[in-house]
Write a protein that holds these residues in place. Structure first.
Motif, PDB file in Angstrom:
ATOM      1  N   PRO A 125       0.418   4.024  -0.331  1.00 31.71           N
ATOM      2  CA  PRO A 125       1.194   2.656  -0.357  1.00 31.71           C
ATOM      3  C   PRO A 125       0.075   1.607   0.143  1.00 31.71           C
ATOM      4  CG  PRO A 125       2.614   4.091   0.879  1.00 31.71           C
ATOM      5  CD  PRO A 125       1.262   4.787   0.992  1.00 31.71           C
ATOM      6  N   SER A 126      -0.412   0.759  -0.544  1.00 33.44           N
ATOM      7  CA  SER A 126      -1.630  -0.195  -0.177  1.00 33.44           C
ATOM      8  C   SER A 126      -0.754  -1.996  -0.617  1.00 33.44           C
ATOM      9  CB  SER A 126      -2.374  -0.292  -1.138  1.00 33.44           C
ATOM     10  OG  SER A 126      -3.487  -1.085  -0.519  1.00 33.44           O
ATOM     11  N   PHE A 127      -0.440  -2.511   0.742  1.00 37.93           N
ATOM     12  CA  PHE A 127       0.018  -3.871   0.495  1.00 37.93           C
ATOM     13  C   PHE A 127      -0.979  -4.809   0.693  1.00 37.93           C
ATOM     14  CE2 PHE A 127       3.101  -0.417   1.961  1.00 37.93           C
ATOM     15  CZ  PHE A 127       4.183  -1.025   1.400  1.00 37.93           C
ATOM     16  N   GLY A 128      -0.747  -5.825  -0.049  1.00 37.38           N
ATOM     17  CA  GLY A 128      -1.490  -7.002   0.063  1.00 37.38           C
ATOM     18  C   GLY A 128      -0.796  -8.108   0.822  1.00 37.38           C
ATOM     19  N   ILE A 129      -1.319  -8.360   2.328  1.00 34.43           N
ATOM     20  CA  ILE A 129      -0.167  -9.119   3.280  1.00 34.43           C
ATOM     21  C   ILE A 129      -0.125 -10.695   2.678  1.00 34.43           C
ATOM     22  CG2 ILE A 129      -0.075 -10.093   5.349  1.00 34.43           C
ATOM     23  CD1 ILE A 129       0.773  -6.961   5.041  1.00 34.43           C
TER      24      ILE A 129
END
Length: 577
Positions: free
Chosen positions: A431-435
């Motif tokens: 899971p990769s989140f763009g803050i």
């Protein structure tokens, strides 16, 4: 003025975010976070840690933002991390070539540079600026290149993602987790991509913040032990089949796995946790969906991939999180280049006895004959297929030299052995989140305008615990007899670890509006009645209702309101002295 402009203008005016380098004219793709924006960003990150570090027990690490060349050669970024560009031969303007044919090809980023150029020529695509002829399409690598040390002998790159630091530390992480699968590692940090023409504020940046988790799993077991906790969560899913129909489906996570829409339980579990996190930070669930990558847009190594997409007023549906099953691609790529063993010995619940055919060279004969080379020759014989051992003379090659061995010196036996486990290369769920994108989404989804007394009231309806200010303490007037007790109360909030603001500038009405605009959930007003009976006014941001409570209860009441232990109507209920 549309919603994007309204939110961006408020963010600049109130100190959430500003374009970088404004003093020198600025540079596209870079933003500074002001006092309120930096606080909001930290709170979004801290809630992410609450979900994935505390809730899942994943280990957080921190790696350099500069990587050596070998890392990105193994990861594929040196050869494949690029955008197709074309340049106008007249005005010299440069464009993303795939963006110029989006109205012609549904998924243009799946085409090669040559295919994109052919589509451009067939459809008479010219320079959008001056109508001039466009050049052939070429690939532009998006990584920022630098040099490590003096000269250019040791090239390095600013990392385009945080993930590689977790892959190259796999062996140490495995030891930290006592050589047992599954386990997860996370990292929150800056990443860099030399975007061609970033024109969407913090949606597309050249330097941005990512929060990524790499979950290393046994590829033979794709069930999640805590799947029962999320299986009944209802999600809006835009699967490949749903995209063909142009219609989003709503179903439970458990149903999505049963129907094979989401590949397996572990991937579905993290899709569900992503949903819970995004809602917890203030993303509107009615403007949130999960879109599955189509076959022609999915990375070649991925087994399945879903994007959390949000609906924004000007920009439409925008990806803010990607959840992918990356299989064993990353670890095998680093194994191939580094020659390190990144596999894991996985023990069986019970030992298994198996029969196998074993090749046994006669070492008593081979030793004196081949001396120091005998061991290597014996190992080469043991590795041979039985079909290669039929002739009277066996040819075996060691270190480029071929040796002839009599068949009589090699015996073949069936043996039974006890197998306690096997070596596996873990697969990775990411899971990769763009803050930055999440932060902007929270701003836009929290933004509301409403008429109040002939004026337009602007309010950011942040969830409790997300707002960059927990409580504002406001003396009714800037007079010493009111300022002094208000200061005492303000200090009490700060000592308890709350983010409090103290404001005496302007009328009380203007100060209320100012705090509405920055999302402060509660304002406490110290007035002349406070001096008489020790009570203060608490104002709720969303309803604008006011109640009076004892001053000595203020800190506890606000803490309970922010935590959800108390609702606003209850806060003013009379209590025994």
């Amino acid at each position: 003025m549309d919603r994007y402009e309204q939110v961006t203008e408020l963010a600049r005016r109130r100190g959430f975010m500003w374009p970088s380098f404004e003093l020198y004219g600025g540079a596209a793709g870079f933003y500074d976070y002001g006092p309120l924006g930096a606080r909001l960003k930290r709170r979004i990150e801290d809630i992410w840690r609450r979900f994935f570090v505390i809730g899942e027990g994943f280990a957080e690490i921190e790696c350099p933002t500069i990587g050596i060349e070998e890392v990105f050669r193994a990861s594929g970024h040196l050869s494949g991390f690029s955008d197709p560009l074309t340049e106008c031969k007249e005005c010299k303007e440069i464009y993303r070539a795939d963006h110029l044919i989006k109205h012609i090809v549904e998924v243009p980023d799946a085409l090669s540079a040559e295919e994109i150029y052919r589509v451009m020529k067939e459809n008479d695509i010219t320079c959008p600026e001056c109508g001039g002829e466009l050049s052939e399409v070429y690939e532009f690598n998006l990584m920022f290149r630098t040099a490590i040390g003096p000269g250019n002998r040791h090239p390095g790159y600013l990392r385009p993602e945080t993930a590689q630091g977790m892959f190259i530390n796999f062996q140490r992480l495995l030891r930290y987790y006592r050589d047992s699968l599954p386990f997860g590692a996370v990292q929150i940090g800056r990443s860099y991509r030399n975007e061609i023409s970033p024109r969407q504020g913090v949606i597309r940046l050249r330097e941005f913040s990512q929060a990524e988790a790499e979950v290393f799993i046994d590829p033979r077991n794709r069930r999640h032990p805590r799947f029962s906790e999320v299986k009944d969560i209802r999600l809006r899913l835009y699967s490949r089949e749903a995209q063909e129909r142009g219609q989003v489906e709503e179903m439970t996570v458990g149903e999505a796995v049963e129907r094979g829409i989401i590949a397996h339980e572990i991937l579905a579990y993290f899709v569900a946790r992503t949903y819970e996190y995004l809602v917890a930070v203030g993303v509107d669930r009615e403007r949130l969906r999960f879109r599955q990558h189509k076959a022609d847009e999915m990375a070649h190594y991925a087994a399945d991939c879903w994007d959390a997409e949000v609906l924004l007023d000007r920009l439409g549906w925008i990806e803010i999180v990607g959840i992918a099953d990356r299989t064993d691609y990353d670890l095998r790529s680093h194994m191939a280049l580094s020659k390190a063993n990144l596999s894991v010995f996985v023990h069986y619940p019970e030992p298994v006895r198996r029969k196998r055919v074993a090749v046994k060279p006669d070492m008593k004969a081979l030793g004196p004959r081949f001396k120091g080379r005998a061991k290597a020759i014996a190992e080469a014989l043991q590795a041979m297929d039985l079909s290669d051992l039929k002739d009277d003379t066996i040819k075996v090659t060691v270190d480029g030299e071929t040796y002839e061995i009599e068949r009589s010196l090699v015996s073949v036996e069936e043996i039974e052995e006890e197998i306690r486990g096997e070596e596996v290369v873990p697969h990775v769920i990411e899971p990769s989140f763009g803050i930055d994108r999440i932060l902007y989404t929270v701003l836009e989804h929290s933004y509301h305008e409403e008429p109040v007394e002939g004026e337009t009231r602007v309010v950011l309806r942040f969830l409790p615990g997300i707002s960059p200010v927990d409580v504002a303490v406001l003396p009714l007037m800037d007079k010493e007899e009111l300022v002094e007790p208000a200061r005492r109360l303000f200090d009490a909030f700060r000592r308890c670890g709350m983010l409090a603001e103290f404001d005496t500038s302007g009328s009380i009405g203007r100060r209320y509006r100012r705090n509405d605009e920055i999302g402060t959930p509660y304002c406490i007003t110290v007035d002349y009645q406070t001096l008489e009976d020790g009570t203060v006014t608490v104002r709720d941001r969303d309803t604008m209702q006011q109640i009076r409570i004892r001053e000595d209860r203020a800190v506890g009441v606000i803490r309970d309101l922010l935590s959800g232990a108390l609702c606003f109507s209850e806060a003013g209920a009379p209590v025994k002295a």
